[in-house]
Every structure is written in structure tokens, then in C-alpha cells.
Design a protein around this motif. Structure first.
Motif, PDB file in Angstrom:
ATOM      1  N   THR A 121      -6.518 -13.306  -7.422  1.00  0.00           N
ATOM      2  CA  THR A 121      -5.975 -12.978  -8.367  1.00  0.00           C
ATOM      3  C   THR A 121      -5.767 -12.300  -8.705  1.00  0.00           C
ATOM      4  OG1 THR A 121      -8.459 -13.703  -9.438  1.00  0.00           O
ATOM      5  CG2 THR A 121      -7.103 -12.700 -10.654  1.00  0.00           C
ATOM      6  N   LEU A 122      -5.837 -11.421  -8.155  1.00  0.00           N
ATOM      7  CA  LEU A 122      -4.668  -9.627  -8.141  1.00  0.00           C
ATOM      8  C   LEU A 122      -3.704 -10.178  -6.705  1.00  0.00           C
ATOM      9  CD1 LEU A 122      -6.101  -7.297 -10.015  1.00  0.00           C
ATOM     10  CD2 LEU A 122      -4.068  -8.498 -10.442  1.00  0.00           C
ATOM     11  N   LEU A 123      -4.300 -10.305  -5.579  1.00  0.00           N
ATOM     12  CA  LEU A 123      -4.053 -10.121  -4.197  1.00  0.00           C
ATOM     13  C   LEU A 123      -4.348 -11.971  -3.663  1.00  0.00           C
ATOM     14  CD1 LEU A 123      -5.604  -6.885  -2.816  1.00  0.00           C
ATOM     15  CD2 LEU A 123      -3.165  -7.070  -3.919  1.00  0.00           C
ATOM     16  N   SER A 124      -3.159 -11.543  -2.802  1.00  0.00           N
ATOM     17  CA  SER A 124      -3.300 -13.546  -2.317  1.00  0.00           C
ATOM     18  C   SER A 124      -3.809 -13.303  -0.610  1.00  0.00           C
ATOM     19  CB  SER A 124      -2.085 -13.636  -2.381  1.00  0.00           C
ATOM     20  OG  SER A 124      -2.362 -14.871  -1.472  1.00  0.00           O
ATOM     21  N   THR A 152      -3.619  -5.447   3.829  1.00  0.00           N
ATOM     22  CA  THR A 152      -2.249  -6.424   4.101  1.00  0.00           C
ATOM     23  C   THR A 152      -2.170  -7.475   3.291  1.00  0.00           C
ATOM     24  OG1 THR A 152      -2.119  -7.727   5.868  1.00  0.00           O
ATOM     25  CG2 THR A 152      -1.486  -5.453   6.128  1.00  0.00           C
ATOM     26  N   ALA A 153      -2.500  -7.527   2.188  1.00  0.00           N
ATOM     27  CA  ALA A 153      -2.897  -8.421   1.064  1.00  0.00           C
ATOM     28  C   ALA A 153      -1.982  -8.275   0.116  1.00  0.00           C
ATOM     29  CB  ALA A 153      -3.850  -9.172   0.616  1.00  0.00           C
ATOM     30  N   PRO A 154      -0.673  -9.836   0.188  1.00  0.00           N
ATOM     31  CA  PRO A 154       0.644  -9.251  -1.371  1.00  0.00           C
ATOM     32  C   PRO A 154      -0.317  -9.322  -2.569  1.00  0.00           C
ATOM     33  CG  PRO A 154       0.177 -11.146   0.188  1.00  0.00           C
ATOM     34  CD  PRO A 154      -0.659 -10.735   0.778  1.00  0.00           C
ATOM     35  N   GLY A 155       0.678  -8.651  -3.718  1.00  0.00           N
ATOM     36  CA  GLY A 155      -0.036  -9.786  -4.571  1.00  0.00           C
ATOM     37  C   GLY A 155       1.362 -11.051  -4.889  1.00  0.00           C
ATOM     38  N   PHE A 156       0.633 -11.483  -6.102  1.00  0.00           N
ATOM     39  CA  PHE A 156       0.945 -12.369  -6.499  1.00  0.00           C
ATOM     40  C   PHE A 156       2.336 -12.709  -7.555  1.00  0.00           C
ATOM     41  CE2 PHE A 156      -3.033 -14.244  -6.150  1.00  0.00           C
ATOM     42  CZ  PHE A 156      -2.556 -15.132  -5.259  1.00  0.00           C
ATOM     43  N   ASP A 157       3.379 -12.369  -7.582  1.00  0.00           N
ATOM     44  CA  ASP A 157       4.995 -12.685  -8.672  1.00  0.00           C
ATOM     45  C   ASP A 157       3.684 -12.173 -10.004  1.00  0.00           C
ATOM     46  OD1 ASP A 157       5.858 -12.264  -6.203  1.00  0.00           O
ATOM     47  OD2 ASP A 157       6.797 -13.514  -6.400  1.00  0.00           O
ATOM     48  N   ASN A 190      -4.924  -1.651  -0.972  1.00  0.00           N
ATOM     49  CA  ASN A 190      -3.846  -2.918  -0.918  1.00  0.00           C
ATOM     50  C   ASN A 190      -3.261  -2.830  -2.030  1.00  0.00           C
ATOM     51  OD1 ASN A 190      -5.183  -5.364   0.536  1.00  0.00           O
ATOM     52  ND2 ASN A 190      -3.160  -4.870  -0.273  1.00  0.00           N
ATOM     53  N   LEU A 191      -4.216  -2.428  -3.460  1.00  0.00           N
ATOM     54  CA  LEU A 191      -3.444  -2.553  -4.887  1.00  0.00           C
ATOM     55  C   LEU A 191      -2.557  -1.713  -4.809  1.00  0.00           C
ATOM     56  CD1 LEU A 191      -7.071  -2.901  -6.534  1.00  0.00           C
ATOM     57  CD2 LEU A 191      -5.539  -4.405  -6.122  1.00  0.00           C
ATOM     58  N   GLN A 192      -2.534  -0.485  -4.047  1.00  0.00           N
ATOM     59  CA  GLN A 192      -0.929  -0.311  -4.520  1.00  0.00           C
ATOM     60  C   GLN A 192      -0.546  -0.115  -3.673  1.00  0.00           C
ATOM     61  OE1 GLN A 192      -1.911   4.810  -3.720  1.00  0.00           O
ATOM     62  NE2 GLN A 192       0.191   4.956  -4.805  1.00  0.00           N
ATOM     63  N   ASP A 193       0.188  -0.753  -2.380  1.00  0.00           N
ATOM     64  CA  ASP A 193       0.864  -1.681  -1.794  1.00  0.00           C
ATOM     65  C   ASP A 193       1.283  -2.101  -2.392  1.00  0.00           C
ATOM     66  OD1 ASP A 193       0.378   0.756   0.099  1.00  0.00           O
ATOM     67  OD2 ASP A 193      -0.083  -0.009   1.445  1.00  0.00           O
ATOM     68  N   ALA A 194       0.897  -3.175  -3.078  1.00  0.00           N
ATOM     69  CA  ALA A 194       0.924  -4.402  -3.688  1.00  0.00           C
ATOM     70  C   ALA A 194       1.913  -4.486  -5.123  1.00  0.00           C
ATOM     71  CB  ALA A 194      -0.155  -5.210  -3.860  1.00  0.00           C
ATOM     72  N   GLY A 195       2.011  -3.146  -5.203  1.00  0.00           N
ATOM     73  CA  GLY A 195       2.235  -3.069  -6.975  1.00  0.00           C
ATOM     74  C   GLY A 195       1.750  -2.625  -7.783  1.00  0.00           C
ATOM     75  N   LEU A 196       0.471  -2.263  -7.424  1.00  0.00           N
ATOM     76  CA  LEU A 196      -0.828  -2.865  -8.582  1.00  0.00           C
ATOM     77  C   LEU A 196      -1.565  -0.560  -9.033  1.00  0.00           C
ATOM     78  CD1 LEU A 196      -2.170  -5.865  -8.132  1.00  0.00           C
ATOM     79  CD2 LEU A 196      -0.820  -5.418  -9.967  1.00  0.00           C
ATOM     80  N   GLY A 197      -0.679  -0.036  -8.170  1.00  0.00           N
ATOM     81  CA  GLY A 197      -1.050   1.172  -7.481  1.00  0.00           C
ATOM     82  C   GLY A 197      -2.466   1.758  -8.559  1.00  0.00           C
ATOM     83  N   VAL A 198      -3.308   2.929  -7.590  1.00  0.00           N
ATOM     84  CA  VAL A 198      -4.215   3.639  -8.889  1.00  0.00           C
ATOM     85  C   VAL A 198      -4.116   3.651 -10.080  1.00  0.00           C
ATOM     86  CG1 VAL A 198      -6.163   4.975  -8.550  1.00  0.00           C
ATOM     87  CG2 VAL A 198      -5.534   3.673  -6.575  1.00  0.00           C
ATOM     88  N   ASP A 199      -2.845   4.299 -10.125  1.00  0.00           N
ATOM     89  CA  ASP A 199      -3.157   5.339 -11.873  1.00  0.00           C
ATOM     90  C   ASP A 199      -2.741   4.078 -12.639  1.00  0.00           C
ATOM     91  OD1 ASP A 199      -0.554   3.919 -10.637  1.00  0.00           O
ATOM     92  OD2 ASP A 199       1.149   5.325 -11.874  1.00  0.00           O
ATOM     93  N   CYS A 200      -2.797   2.997 -11.879  1.00  0.00           N
ATOM     94  CA  CYS A 200      -2.289   1.568 -13.424  1.00  0.00           C
ATOM     95  C   CYS A 200      -3.929   0.726 -14.091  1.00  0.00           C
ATOM     96  CB  CYS A 200      -1.415   0.253 -12.601  1.00  0.00           C
ATOM     97  SG  CYS A 200       0.077   0.465 -12.130  1.00  0.00           S
TER      98      CYS A 200
END
Length: 272
Positions: A121-124, A152-157, A190-200
Motif C-alpha cells: 500500500t505504501l511500501l512495495s 529497502t522496500a521502496p514507496g510507490f510514487d 524504511n518509511l523514512q528512507d522511502a520519503g514517508l518520514g517519522v515526522d509525517c
């Protein structure tokens, strides 16, 4: 000369009949060089059509529980994911999701919430599943957990954009996942690295990244029951669940439902 489906079947049936009743023809059947190509094209077309229909049945929850992807549909899924159709499908879902979200009146008290699942859903995890037959192999919890711990799972655009757009609109994001509590640290990173940072998505001590406690009270629960219970807890804390986005029907069904639910595509596996 191209063959239609009906003409291919008729020709193939006639040829077999002729071979069986006429030995002379049988001895010369190898001279029909174009037959294997025509039949192969027909079979490929039939398989592709079947797999498209199978994928639709999976996404609409008509297929029901399934252990693995049919082996004949592996190539179809590889094409689906690698030639852009999956990305297009996800983007359309995200577009409808955001259109609805913009109609919600945000109260400004931090209690207007949107629920997201994480995996698919968020990570692929496509890299993992591509290496394991796109879901055609039985689930291996040990191998999948090893993959998760790589982080290392990337996020979906499309999900990354949707996530940020919902935050900008003023929604509090609740991440509700079947990942184990022991995987919290690597999941956050992983979420932070994918652009979904903890602060979000707010600090974890606020309880807005909800992971399972397998071995304790959640042991043996079906996913739909577990996620329903967790949503109910958030409702009791005063959160208004305006939307819910997940790749599994078990992310979206049960009780304590959101006002609107949006399923993103995932034909690779089923979680009940």
C-alpha cells in the motif's frame, strides 16, 4: 495470415480429425510449418485473456482465498507490473481517493484521520515477490521476514503523493499494519528512507504506527478481526476515520469502518 480465435479452433480441430482418419495425411503433417505458430499464438492469447479475468476476480474479491497465483499467470503479472499498467491502476485509485478527501471538512482538532496499510500500500515488496514467482510460490514467512529486515522496500510514487496530499489537507495518518512489533525500528527507517518520514505520521508513542503483538493478545487472529479491533480503539480515542486505504480486503472490511475505503491493486497474494 492472422487467425481469429474461432477460426484457429476450427482449423485445429479439422486438422486433428484429418490426421486421425488418414494415415497419408498423418505422414505429411510435419509439412504444416505454420500450424505450431498459429496454435501457440492462440494459446497465448487465451491464457492472457484468462489471466486478465482472473486478476479482475481477485481484485473484486470474487475469487476468495487463494494460496498462490496460478502458474500460467506469472508472465501476465510480470507484464502487469513491469510495463506500467499497475502504476496506472494505482494512480487512478489515488486520484479518486484524493478527490473524495477534498470533500471532507477538517475540524482542526487533529482527530480527522485516514488509515493506511503499509505493505503493498505504501511500501512495495515487488522485488521480493518477483524473485519468488510473483506470488506463485507458497508464502515463506522466514524468507519474507528476512526481506523486511533489509529495510529497502521502496514507496510507490502514487502512494507517496497521496500520503503527502492527505497530510497537507489536515488528516492525521494512522498506519495499521500486520508487521510485527519487533519490526518497528526497521519499518520506521524504511518509511523514512522511502520519503514517508517519522515526522509525517506522528511520533510512535502516540500509537499511530500500529503493529501486531504476535505471541500475545493478537496471536491467531484473522487480519480483518485484528485491524477492526485496532480501528475501534482509535475511534474510542476520538478519531474520526474518514478514509482507509489498503491492498487487501481484510484491510478494509469488518467493523469500525472508515466512511470510505479505497482498495489499491495487489493480485499477488490474499490475506483473509
Amino acid at each position: 495470415m492472422a487467425f481469429s480465435r474461432s477460426s484457429s479452433v476450427s482449423f485445429f480441430t479439422f486438422l486433428l480429425f484429418a490426421v486421425f482418419i488418414n494415415p497419408a495425411i498423418s505422414s505429411r503433417v510435419s509439412s504444416f510449418i505454420t500450424l505450431p505458430v498459429a496454435v501457440d499464438e492462440f494459446l497465448l492469447s487465451f491464457t492472457a485473456s484468462y489471466c486478465e479475468s482472473w486478476r479482475l476476480s481477485v481484485e473484486t474479491n470474487n475469487a476468495g482465498p487463494s494460496e498462490v497465483v496460478p502458474s500460467k499467470c506469472v508472465r501476465s503479472l510480470e507484464t502487469y507490473y513491469n510495463q506500467g499498467q499497475f502504476d496506472n491502476d494505482y494512480s487512478i485509485v489515488a486520484t479518486y481517493t484524493l478527490a473524495y478527501a477534498k470533500t471532507v471538512k477538517i475540524g482542526g482538532d487533529g482527530k480527522d484521520a485516514w488509515v493506511f496499510d503499509i505493505d503493498e500500500t505504501l511500501l512495495s515488496n515487488l522485488e521480493y515477490y518477483a524473485a519468488h514467482g510473483y506470488g506463485s510460490e507458497p508464502y515463506n514467512s522466514k524468507a519474507f521476514n528476512e526481506w523486511v529486515l533489509k529495510g529497502t522496500a521502496p514507496g510507490f510514487d502514487a502512494s507517496l503523493k497521496l500520503f503527502k496530499d492527505l497530510k497537507q489537507l489536515g488528516f492525521t495518518i494512522i498506519l495499521l499494519t500486520g508487521r510485527d512489533e519487533g519490526q518497528r525500528a526497521i519499518t520506521e527507517k524504511n518509511l523514512q528512507d522511502a520519503g514517508l518520514g517519522v515526522d509525517c505520521f506522528c511520533a510512535c508513542d502516540l500509537g499511530l504506527l500500529i503493529l501486531t503483538h504476535w505471541g500475545e493478545e493478537d496471536q491467531g487472529k484473522a487480519a480483518a478481526k485484528y485491524k477492526s479491533e485496532q480501528r475501534s480503539r482509535m475511534v474510542k480515542k476520538g478519531y474520526k476515520l474518514h478514509g482507509n486505504t489498503g491492498d487487501q480486503w481484510s484491510d478494509l472490511q469488518g467493523f469500525a469502518l472508515a466512511d470510505r475505503s479505497f482498495k489499491v491493486p495487489n493480485p499477488m497474494y490474499y490475506i483473509g
